[in-house]
Structure formats: structure tokens, C-alpha cells
Scaffold this motif. Structure first.
Motif, short mmCIF file in Angstrom:
data_model
loop_
_atom_site.label_atom_id
_atom_site.label_comp_id
_atom_site.label_asym_id
_atom_site.label_seq_id
_atom_site.Cartn_x
_atom_site.Cartn_y
_atom_site.Cartn_z
N VAL A 11 19.04 23.73 34.16
CA VAL A 11 18.45 22.91 35.20
C VAL A 11 19.19 21.58 35.19
O VAL A 11 19.29 20.93 34.15
CB VAL A 11 16.95 22.64 34.93
N SER A 12 19.72 21.20 36.34
CA SER A 12 20.41 19.92 36.45
C SER A 12 19.61 19.03 37.39
O SER A 12 19.41 19.38 38.56
CB SER A 12 21.83 20.12 36.98
N LEU A 13 19.16 17.90 36.88
CA LEU A 13 18.36 16.97 37.66
C LEU A 13 19.03 15.60 37.68
O LEU A 13 19.81 15.27 36.79
CB LEU A 13 16.97 16.82 37.04
N GLU A 32 32.59 30.06 25.79
CA GLU A 32 32.15 30.34 24.42
C GLU A 32 31.42 31.68 24.31
O GLU A 32 30.94 32.04 23.24
CB GLU A 32 31.26 29.21 23.90
N GLY A 33 31.29 32.38 25.46
CA GLY A 33 30.70 33.71 25.42
C GLY A 33 29.24 33.81 25.83
O GLY A 33 28.65 34.88 25.73
N TYR A 34 28.66 32.71 26.26
CA TYR A 34 27.26 32.75 26.71
C TYR A 34 27.18 33.31 28.12
O TYR A 34 28.09 33.14 28.92
CB TYR A 34 26.64 31.35 26.71
N ASP A 35 26.08 33.98 28.41
CA ASP A 35 25.78 34.42 29.77
C ASP A 35 24.88 33.37 30.40
O ASP A 35 24.02 32.80 29.73
CB ASP A 35 25.05 35.77 29.76
N ILE A 36 25.06 33.14 31.70
CA ILE A 36 24.20 32.21 32.42
C ILE A 36 23.17 33.04 33.16
O ILE A 36 23.49 33.93 33.94
CB ILE A 36 25.02 31.34 33.40
N SER A 37 21.91 32.75 32.89
CA SER A 37 20.81 33.52 33.47
C SER A 37 20.36 32.89 34.79
O SER A 37 20.12 31.68 34.85
CB SER A 37 19.63 33.54 32.49
N PRO A 38 20.22 33.70 35.83
CA PRO A 38 19.74 33.16 37.10
C PRO A 38 18.22 32.90 37.09
O PRO A 38 17.69 32.24 37.97
CB PRO A 38 20.10 34.25 38.11
N SER A 39 17.54 33.42 36.08
CA SER A 39 16.10 33.27 35.99
C SER A 39 15.73 32.73 34.61
O SER A 39 16.27 33.18 33.60
CB SER A 39 15.43 34.63 36.19
N TYR A 40 14.83 31.78 34.57
CA TYR A 40 14.41 31.22 33.29
C TYR A 40 13.63 32.24 32.47
O TYR A 40 13.65 32.22 31.25
CB TYR A 40 13.56 29.96 33.49
N LEU A 45 17.32 30.62 26.18
CA LEU A 45 17.03 29.19 26.10
C LEU A 45 17.33 28.56 27.44
O LEU A 45 18.10 29.10 28.23
CB LEU A 45 17.83 28.50 24.99
N VAL A 46 16.67 27.45 27.73
CA VAL A 46 16.87 26.72 28.98
C VAL A 46 17.26 25.29 28.65
O VAL A 46 16.60 24.63 27.85
CB VAL A 46 15.60 26.74 29.86
N VAL A 47 18.35 24.83 29.27
CA VAL A 47 18.82 23.46 29.09
C VAL A 47 18.42 22.65 30.32
O VAL A 47 18.65 23.09 31.46
CB VAL A 47 20.36 23.43 28.94
N VAL A 48 17.80 21.49 30.10
CA VAL A 48 17.48 20.57 31.18
C VAL A 48 18.40 19.37 31.02
O VAL A 48 18.28 18.62 30.05
CB VAL A 48 16.00 20.13 31.16
N ASN A 49 19.33 19.20 31.93
CA ASN A 49 20.27 18.09 31.89
C ASN A 49 19.86 17.07 32.94
O ASN A 49 19.76 17.40 34.12
CB ASN A 49 21.70 18.59 32.16
#
Length: 66
Positions: A11-13, A32-40, A45-49
């Protein structure tokens, strides 16, 4: 047993700089090999930036986390 890559929700705010920072972070996570999930719901894990200097941005962030 093979492990699948962790899925990250993002989440980018806040200001445009936060959005640019988020894009850079997402690029690095993918590299780095992570997948980005379209759904929380599907994320490991969820990052809030966001910006932490403006009170309204802090409030928005806390609402998003809640």
C-alpha cells in the motif's frame, strides 16, 4: 519440499515521492524473489509505505493498517 516465494501486498499512501519509493521497493522485492500479491488476503505480509511527517498521512496509514 520446495518453498514458494513469499507474497507481499503493498500500500502506497501520501505524496508522489512515497509512490516513487514504493515502485523502487517493489522492483527490489521482485528482484529478490518475492511475489507481489494483488490481494491482501493472499499476502504473507503487507507493507504500508507512507509519509510520517504529516498528521493526516499518519492517520491515513493507521486507518489502512486497521
Amino acid at each position: 519440499m520446495a518453498h514458494s516465494a513469499p507474497k507481499v501486498g503493498f500500500v502506497s499512501l501520501g505524496c508522489p515521492k512515497a509512490l516513487v519509493d514504493s515502485e523502487q521497493i517493489l522492483t527490489r522485492l521482485r528482484a529478490e524473489g518475492y511475489d507481489i500479491s494483488p490481494s491482501y488476503d493472499d499476502a504473507d505480509l503487507v507493507v504500508v509505505n507512507t509519509c510520517g511527517f504529516i498528521d493526516s498521512a499518519v492517520a491515513e496509514s493507521l486507518d489502512a493498517i486497521g
